[in-house]
Structures are given as structure tokens and as C-alpha cells.
Design a protein around this motif. Structure first.
Motif, mmCIF file in Angstrom:
data_model
loop_
_atom_site.group_PDB
_atom_site.id
_atom_site.type_symbol
_atom_site.label_atom_id
_atom_site.label_comp_id
_atom_site.label_asym_id
_atom_site.label_seq_id
_atom_site.Cartn_x
_atom_site.Cartn_y
_atom_site.Cartn_z
ATOM 1 N N PHE A 1 0.845 -1.188 0.000
ATOM 2 C CA PHE A 1 0.000 0.000 0.000
ATOM 3 C C PHE A 1 0.887 1.247 0.000
ATOM 4 O O PHE A 1 1.351 1.682 1.042
ATOM 5 N N SER B 1 1.230 -6.408 3.443
ATOM 6 C CA SER B 1 0.426 -7.218 4.365
ATOM 7 C C SER B 1 -0.410 -8.196 3.560
ATOM 8 O O SER B 1 -0.728 -7.965 2.397
ATOM 9 N N HIS C 1 -3.675 -10.382 2.550
ATOM 10 C CA HIS C 1 -5.132 -10.279 2.491
ATOM 11 C C HIS C 1 -5.642 -11.420 1.623
ATOM 12 O O HIS C 1 -4.954 -11.853 0.690
ATOM 13 N N ALA D 1 -10.450 -7.337 -0.298
ATOM 14 C CA ALA D 1 -10.059 -7.085 1.096
ATOM 15 C C ALA D 1 -8.949 -6.044 1.157
ATOM 16 O O ALA D 1 -8.936 -5.181 2.035
ATOM 17 N N ALA D 2 -8.008 -6.101 0.211
ATOM 18 C CA ALA D 2 -6.943 -5.096 0.152
ATOM 19 C C ALA D 2 -7.528 -3.716 -0.152
ATOM 20 O O ALA D 2 -7.105 -2.711 0.425
ATOM 21 N N GLN E 1 -10.507 -2.642 0.656
ATOM 22 C CA GLN E 1 -11.166 -2.176 1.880
ATOM 23 C C GLN E 1 -10.136 -1.599 2.852
ATOM 24 O O GLN E 1 -10.353 -0.556 3.464
ATOM 25 N N THR E 2 -8.994 -2.270 2.985
ATOM 26 C CA THR E 2 -7.921 -1.772 3.849
ATOM 27 C C THR E 2 -7.433 -0.422 3.360
ATOM 28 O O THR E 2 -7.228 0.505 4.152
ATOM 29 N N ALA E 3 -7.240 -0.273 2.051
ATOM 30 C CA ALA E 3 -6.783 0.997 1.491
ATOM 31 C C ALA E 3 -7.803 2.105 1.746
ATOM 32 O O ALA E 3 -7.426 3.238 2.073
ATOM 33 N N GLU F 1 -9.891 2.284 4.264
ATOM 34 C CA GLU F 1 -9.783 2.609 5.689
ATOM 35 C C GLU F 1 -8.545 3.456 5.960
ATOM 36 O O GLU F 1 -8.581 4.399 6.759
ATOM 37 N N MET F 2 -7.446 3.145 5.285
ATOM 38 C CA MET F 2 -6.230 3.943 5.429
ATOM 39 C C MET F 2 -6.481 5.372 4.941
ATOM 40 O O MET F 2 -6.060 6.339 5.590
#
Length: 92
Positions: free
Chosen positions: A6, A21, A23, A28-29, A31-33, A35-36
Motif C-alpha cells: 500500500f 500485508s 489479504h 479485502a486489500a 477495503q484496507t486501502a 480505511e487507510m
């Protein structure tokens, strides 16, 4: 499980994620991005930083291939003079 990286891009800089990380999938990756991105905008807003500058999280795989860009910024809500985070947009 695949590893995703990321990288954070502003108009002036690219901050590379050298650790990555794991995922289960690109969704899912993504979604993490997102949130970041929200966390970054909230931090910038709390510090009184520039809110209307575009930023992105660039997701790559272990080989460095670009997979997805999550672009985000904050701007005023319609009818409201204050800046607040808006939902990240993705570019596949």
C-alpha cells in the motif's frame, strides 16, 4: 494468502510500503486501502492540513505490478461550509 503493498501518494511525494500485508483477495486489500485513506484524511483535518489535495493509496503485488488505485480527498458537504471526509473512489 497473497501479499499486497500500500503505497501512499500525494502531489509531492510517494511513500512506499516496503513490508506489505497479507489479504485473502484484492477486495479485502481495497477495503484496507479505503480505511487507510479515511484515517489519513481524519489526521490531516485534525492537524489543520490541506484538505482539498488529492491523495491515493496505490496497491501493488509482490512483483511491483500496479493492481488498484484508491483515490481520496476531503471536501465540503453539500450545503455545509465545513470540510469532512468523503467516501474514497477506486480506479481499477
Amino acid at each position: 494468502m497473497p501479499k499486497y503493498y500500500f503505497h501512499y501518494r500525494t502531489e509531492d511525494a510517494l511513500i512506499r510500503d516496503d513490508k506489505g500485508s497479507e489479504h485473502p483477495n484484492i477486495e479485502a486489500a481495497e477495503q484496507t486501502a479505503a480505511e487507510m485513506g479515511r484515517a489519513i484524511i481524519e489526521k490531516v483535518a485534525g492537524e489543520g492540513g490541506e484538505m482539498d489535495a488529492p491523495r491515493s493509496i496505490e496497491i501493488t503485488d509482490a512483483s511491483g505490478e500496479d493492481l488498484l488505485y484508491v483515490v481520496f480527498w476531503a471536501g465540503p458537504d453539500i450545503g455545509d461550509g465545513s470540510a469532512s471526509p468523503i467516501e474514497p473512489a477506486t480506479v481499477h
